[in-house]
Design an enzyme around this catalytic site. Structure first.
Site, PDB file in Angstrom:
ATOM      1  N   CYS A 153       0.816  -1.212   0.000  1.00  0.00           N
ATOM      2  CA  CYS A 153       0.000   0.000   0.000  1.00  0.00           C
ATOM      3  C   CYS A 153       0.853   1.268   0.000  1.00  0.00           C
ATOM      4  CB  CYS A 153      -0.906   0.027   1.230  1.00  0.00           C
ATOM      5  SG  CYS A 153      -2.132  -1.283   1.294  1.00  0.00           S
ATOM      6  N   VAL A 157       0.524   4.242  -2.715  1.00  0.00           N
ATOM      7  CA  VAL A 157      -0.107   5.506  -2.352  1.00  0.00           C
ATOM      8  C   VAL A 157       0.779   6.689  -2.748  1.00  0.00           C
ATOM      9  CG1 VAL A 157      -0.793   6.949  -0.406  1.00  0.00           C
ATOM     10  CG2 VAL A 157      -1.577   4.587  -0.533  1.00  0.00           C
TER      11      VAL A 157
END
Length: 512
Positions: A153, A157
């Protein structure tokens, strides 16, 4: 049984000692708001009603115990299926620890993967330096033939560009220019482990095939997909292919790395598809996937290179194995040998022998889309009813495919598929429309305890039982093993229900 330095108690008896019982009682009173037991039971009972079920199925913003994992886990599993390949996850150490532990707890084997160890500074300024140092350390410390890079993640991101980072790392001398470093973007906040498997596999294939000229041959590529039974299934698949005389390449074969012998030698890398075979796989006549949900991008890429493609849905049972063998025969020109035909006959005979014990049994099944489809199809072949079929990573198309499957059998009349739902949804389904058995992974044991529905463990992950993954569930032989597993649970349950002397033991039968 007091605990002492000479006798250290396991947690099972330890937490039953008076001092621990008192401690847990005080903790409950202090931290659980002291609700009366009667009120707690009243609410618990209400959550098993149709009224609560409708509220539960209507929720959109919350997921409770999803029956799936995240993309990078699938990427790590896919990378493990290639010769001397180290999986390199661009993200934090904690994420990679989860992937390693999840796989190790299921396979009872070490699961090697490294991390770029991104922390707060990398989250702000980007993880380029982590990539440069990480690739250099991985090459120096573990001596792999290939490093397969995926993301978590954090890296997604902030938008880290893997291709750019890897090339800059090469320029800094982290790895030689010719060293193989395929990559895939695998954001953990979308999709599931099946998508991560697909993205990583496509990334590896594309790394070796891109820009190369294809010379069409007769070989067939086989992709097993994300499979917790890969040890037994891949070996059974090879046996079947060898019996047929099919010339094949098994892409992403993780069977040996998750089943290394204990002979005094630690094997960080073992088995896996040879990299030279991956390069040559470009020339294959066709690529076949045994789990369609695990390979849409990979098959599309294979097709764009002139290969025939075909996708199956977990070849478990009579009909599913038939279809696979027919397709293999069609593509290879090889006949299905008598040995396999006889195995089919033995399976059909075994189902017929035990049909009376399985007919009409009601099941709830959950797991990956292909597993649920394949399992439901086999249950229908035994005369069972897969009433509730749930796949958190299933979609509307999968639901439609399941509906079409149910329509092929009179036993599917009252069955329904639930895509995008989780195990808390499954609790409501079973509580309001009870079933005889639950089929899934180890997480189902909490539903088993709560709803008193016996659990049959037949899919990844299985943490609380050992060595299931060493035996196949694919093919005729695998289906025979699944049949025995179902029957054992049915008859064990019957024994439990009929073993009270003088009350129920009139049906505590010796012969069934």
């Amino acid at each position: 049984m007091p605990q002492s330095a000479e006798k250290v108690l396991d947690h099972r008896p330890l937490f039953r000692e008076p001092e621990y019982r008192e401690m847990l009682k005080n903790k409950k009173e202090k931290y659980e708001n002291g609700h009366p037991d009667a009120k707690v039971q009243e609410i618990a009972d209400w959550t098993k009603t149709w009224e609560y079920r409708e509220k539960n199925l209507a929720r959109e913003a919350l997921c409770v115990n999803p029956a799936k994992a995240c993309q990078p886990l699938g990427a790590v599993f896919a990378a493990a299926g290639f010769e001397r390949t180290m999986s390199f996850v661009h993200g934090s150490q904690g994420c990679v620890a989860y992937y390693r532990s999840h796989l190790s707890r299921h396979f009872k084997e070490p699961s090697s993967a490294v991390s770029s160890s991104m922390t707060e500074d990398a989250a702000v300024f980007g993880g380029l330096n982590n990539m440069i140092d990480g690739l250099a350390n991985t090459k120096a410390l573990y001596d792999p033939k290939m490093i397969a890079v995926s993301t978590t993640c954090m890296a997604e991101v902030i938008g880290d560009d893997l291709h750019s980072f890897i090339e800059q790392a090469r320029g800094k001398g982290s790895v030689p220019q010719e060293f193989d470093v395929p990559f895939a973007h695998t954001p953990a906040f979308v999709g599931s482990h099946t998508n991560g498997y697909d993205n990583m596999l496509k990334g590896i294939v594309e790394h070796f095939w891109k820009g190369k000229e294809r010379t069409a041959g007769e070989k067939i590529n086989i992709i097993p997909g994300f499979d917790g039974y890969c040890v037994g299934n891949n070996r059974e698949l090879k046996r079947i292919l060898d019996l047929m005389g099919v010339d094949y390449t098994l892409l992403a074969d993780a069977s040996d790395v998750y089943d290394t012998p204990s002979d005094g030698e630690f094997r960080m890398f073992d088995g896996g598809t040879p990299l030279e075979e991956v390069k040559a796989a470009l020339n294959a006549k066709a690529t076949i996937s045994l789990q369609s949900a695990c390979t849409p991008k990979t098959l599309e890429y294979c097709e764009s290179h002139g290969q025939q493609t075909a996708a199956f849905k977990y070849p478990l049972g009579v009909g599913a194995t038939d279809e696979l063998l027919v397709k293999l025969s069609e593509l290879s020109g090889k006949d299905v040998p008598d040995a396999l035909t006889r195995e089919r006959g033995r399976l059909v005979d075994a189902i017929a022998d035990s049909q009376s014990w399985l007919h009409g049994k009601r099941y709830a099944v959950y797991g990956d889309p292909d597993f649920v489809y394949g399992m439901a199809r086999f249950l229908l072949e035994t005369g069972g009813e897969p009433v509730h079929c749930l796949a958190t990573n299933g979609n509307k198309d999968w639901e439609a495919q399941m509906a079409a499957l149910f329509a092929t059998s009179p036993f599917g009349r009252d069955c329904k598929a639930w895509g995008g739902k989780d195990l808390w949804h499954m609790r409501s389904l079973i509580a309001t429309e009870p079933v005889d058995f639950l089929i899934g992974n180890s997480y189902g044991k909490y539903l088993e305890r709560d709803l008193k529905v016996p659990l049959i463990r037949l899919t990844f992950p299985i943490f609380d039982r050992h060595h299931h993954h060493r035996f196949p569930v694919w093919g005729y032989q695998g289906a025979l093993r699944v049949l025995v597993t179902l029957l054992d649970k049915v008859m064990d349950t019957m024994d439990v229900d009929t073993n009270e002397p003088g009350v129920t033991d009139y049906s505590f039968d010796l012969t069934r």
